[in-house]
Scaffold this motif. Structure first.
Motif, short mmCIF file in Angstrom:
data_model
loop_
_atom_site.label_atom_id
_atom_site.label_comp_id
_atom_site.label_asym_id
_atom_site.label_seq_id
_atom_site.Cartn_x
_atom_site.Cartn_y
_atom_site.Cartn_z
N MET A 121 85.35 -1.48 16.21
CA MET A 121 86.16 -2.68 16.42
C MET A 121 86.94 -3.02 15.15
O MET A 121 86.38 -3.04 14.06
CB MET A 121 85.27 -3.87 16.81
N GLU A 122 88.22 -3.26 15.29
CA GLU A 122 89.06 -3.64 14.16
C GLU A 122 89.05 -5.16 14.00
O GLU A 122 89.05 -5.90 14.97
CB GLU A 122 90.50 -3.17 14.39
N PHE A 123 89.06 -5.61 12.74
CA PHE A 123 89.16 -7.04 12.47
C PHE A 123 89.60 -7.24 11.03
O PHE A 123 89.52 -6.32 10.20
CB PHE A 123 87.85 -7.78 12.75
N ILE A 124 90.06 -8.44 10.72
CA ILE A 124 90.51 -8.77 9.37
C ILE A 124 89.29 -8.80 8.45
O ILE A 124 88.26 -9.40 8.77
CB ILE A 124 91.22 -10.13 9.37
N THR A 125 89.40 -8.15 7.30
CA THR A 125 88.27 -8.07 6.37
C THR A 125 88.44 -8.95 5.14
O THR A 125 87.51 -9.08 4.34
CB THR A 125 88.08 -6.61 5.91
N ASN A 126 89.59 -9.57 4.98
CA ASN A 126 89.86 -10.42 3.82
C ASN A 126 88.92 -11.63 3.82
O ASN A 126 88.98 -12.47 4.72
CB ASN A 126 91.32 -10.89 3.86
N PRO A 127 88.01 -11.76 2.83
CA PRO A 127 87.06 -12.89 2.84
C PRO A 127 87.74 -14.24 2.71
O PRO A 127 87.22 -15.25 3.22
CB PRO A 127 86.15 -12.60 1.63
N TYR A 128 88.89 -14.30 2.04
CA TYR A 128 89.60 -15.57 1.90
C TYR A 128 90.10 -16.08 3.26
O TYR A 128 90.21 -17.29 3.47
CB TYR A 128 90.76 -15.42 0.92
N PHE A 129 90.41 -15.15 4.15
CA PHE A 129 90.83 -15.55 5.49
C PHE A 129 89.71 -16.33 6.19
O PHE A 129 89.95 -17.37 6.80
CB PHE A 129 91.20 -14.32 6.33
N TYR A 130 88.48 -15.86 6.07
CA TYR A 130 87.37 -16.51 6.77
C TYR A 130 87.01 -17.85 6.13
O TYR A 130 86.50 -18.75 6.82
CB TYR A 130 86.17 -15.58 6.84
N LEU A 131 87.28 -18.01 4.83
CA LEU A 131 87.08 -19.31 4.21
C LEU A 131 87.97 -20.37 4.84
O LEU A 131 87.60 -21.55 4.92
CB LEU A 131 87.35 -19.22 2.71
N ALA A 132 89.15 -19.95 5.28
CA ALA A 132 90.06 -20.87 5.97
C ALA A 132 89.81 -20.90 7.47
O ALA A 132 89.89 -21.95 8.11
CB ALA A 132 91.51 -20.47 5.70
N ALA A 133 89.47 -19.73 8.05
CA ALA A 133 89.39 -19.62 9.51
C ALA A 133 88.17 -20.34 10.09
O ALA A 133 88.27 -20.95 11.16
CB ALA A 133 89.36 -18.15 9.92
N VAL A 134 87.03 -20.27 9.42
CA VAL A 134 85.81 -20.90 9.96
C VAL A 134 86.00 -22.41 10.12
O VAL A 134 85.78 -22.96 11.21
CB VAL A 134 84.58 -20.56 9.10
N PRO A 135 86.40 -23.15 9.07
CA PRO A 135 86.63 -24.59 9.28
C PRO A 135 87.79 -24.86 10.24
O PRO A 135 87.77 -25.86 10.96
CB PRO A 135 86.92 -25.12 7.87
N ALA A 136 88.79 -23.96 10.26
CA ALA A 136 89.93 -24.16 11.17
C ALA A 136 89.47 -24.12 12.62
O ALA A 136 89.86 -24.96 13.43
CB ALA A 136 90.99 -23.10 10.91
N VAL A 137 88.64 -23.14 12.97
CA VAL A 137 88.17 -23.01 14.34
C VAL A 137 87.25 -24.17 14.71
O VAL A 137 87.36 -24.75 15.80
CB VAL A 137 87.44 -21.66 14.53
N LEU A 138 86.35 -24.55 13.81
CA LEU A 138 85.45 -25.67 14.09
C LEU A 138 86.24 -26.96 14.27
O LEU A 138 85.97 -27.76 15.18
CB LEU A 138 84.44 -25.82 12.96
N LEU A 139 87.23 -27.18 13.41
CA LEU A 139 88.05 -28.38 13.49
C LEU A 139 88.82 -28.42 14.80
O LEU A 139 88.91 -29.46 15.46
CB LEU A 139 89.00 -28.44 12.30
N ALA A 140 89.38 -27.27 15.19
CA ALA A 140 90.11 -27.20 16.46
C ALA A 140 89.19 -27.50 17.63
O ALA A 140 89.57 -28.21 18.57
CB ALA A 140 90.75 -25.82 16.61
#
Length: 249
Positions: free
Chosen positions: A1-20
């Motif tokens: 499975m392909e996915f984004i590996t940049n750790p900085y992305f997940y620092l932004a994405a996790v709170p973004a998804v929870l907030l949404a």
């Protein structure tokens, strides 16, 4: 499975998804529009929108089922024709419109409306347009901006919030409205080549956060007074507008 590996992305994405999810589950989606700008701190905005769309679809399933006893089908029949038109126009213009211009327009509109409502000012509608035409205008704009940037919340809230619907009825019908809008958007996103294996794989990695955020929003929704709820909705709309303009500038 392909996915984004940049750790900085997940620092932004996790709170973004929870907030949404919290916003969608309990507060009429007012801050959900911040998810894409937050993710766009680490990846290009079109890719951020592509990652969020399947997650939003999952949130819509959870939220719609939770609120289904409060659906107002008459209201939804008024909202959907304009939304479908807006999605179609957004599809046609996706590669041509400037995201900066879009953020500025929607941000200014959201800020002006939120400030007006928070200040208690009552603006009279002097357009004399029939109700169906006003609904068509705001929902078309909502479908259009939702297709381009998942920013369909401010226009539809501008139309619905002054009606002072029961808070649960408002959230229930906005949840179902955006469920239909987001599932319709899968067609143009797929045709534009935005739902590739990497974006879908990344969405799958983040997907477990979607129901967590929605149910947390539902929990908060049941514990907040209706008057406070509307005040929070206007504040969320104001913050959304500020963030959109900030992103544009």
């Amino acid at each position: 499975m392909e996915f984004i590996t940049n750790p900085y992305f997940y620092l932004a994405a996790v709170p973004a998804v929870l907030l949404a999810g919290i916003s969608k589950g309990g507060f009429a989606g007012g801050l959900g529009v911040l998810a894409v700008p937050l993710m766009a701190l680490a990846i290009p905005a079109p890719q951020a929108a592509s990652v969020m769309l399947p997650i939003l679809c999952l949130m819509d399933l959870v939220g719609s089922w939770s609120y289904h006893p409060h659906w107002d089908y008459k209201l939804l029949r008024r909202l959907m024709p304009g939304a479908v038109l807006g999605i179609g126009v957004g599809w046609l213009l996706f590669r041509h419109i400037s995201p900066t211009a879009l953020n500025l327009i929607i941000g200014l509109l959201a800020i002006l409306f939120a400030l007006q409502r928070l200040a208690g000012l009552q603006l009279k509608d002097t357009s004399r347009l029939p109700e169906w035409l006003r609904a068509s205008w705001w929902t078309s704009l909502s479908g259009f901006t939702s297709t381009l940037a998942h920013a369909g919340g401010p226009p539809i809230m501008i139309y619905l919030l002054p009606k002072q619907l029961d808070k649960t009825v408002l959230v229930a019908n906005l949840t179902l409205y955006f469920a239909m809008v987001n599932y319709l958007k899968l067609v143009p996103f797929a045709e534009l080549g935005l739902l590739d294996a990497r974006n879908l794989g990344t969405a799958l990695v983040l997907a477990p956060l979607a129901p967590v955020g929605v149910y947390l929003g539902i929990w908060l929704h049941k514990r907040i007074d209706e008057k406070l709820f509307y005040r929070l909705s206007y504040i969320f709309l104001l913050l959304t507008g500020i963030k959109l303009i900030w992103s544009a500038l």
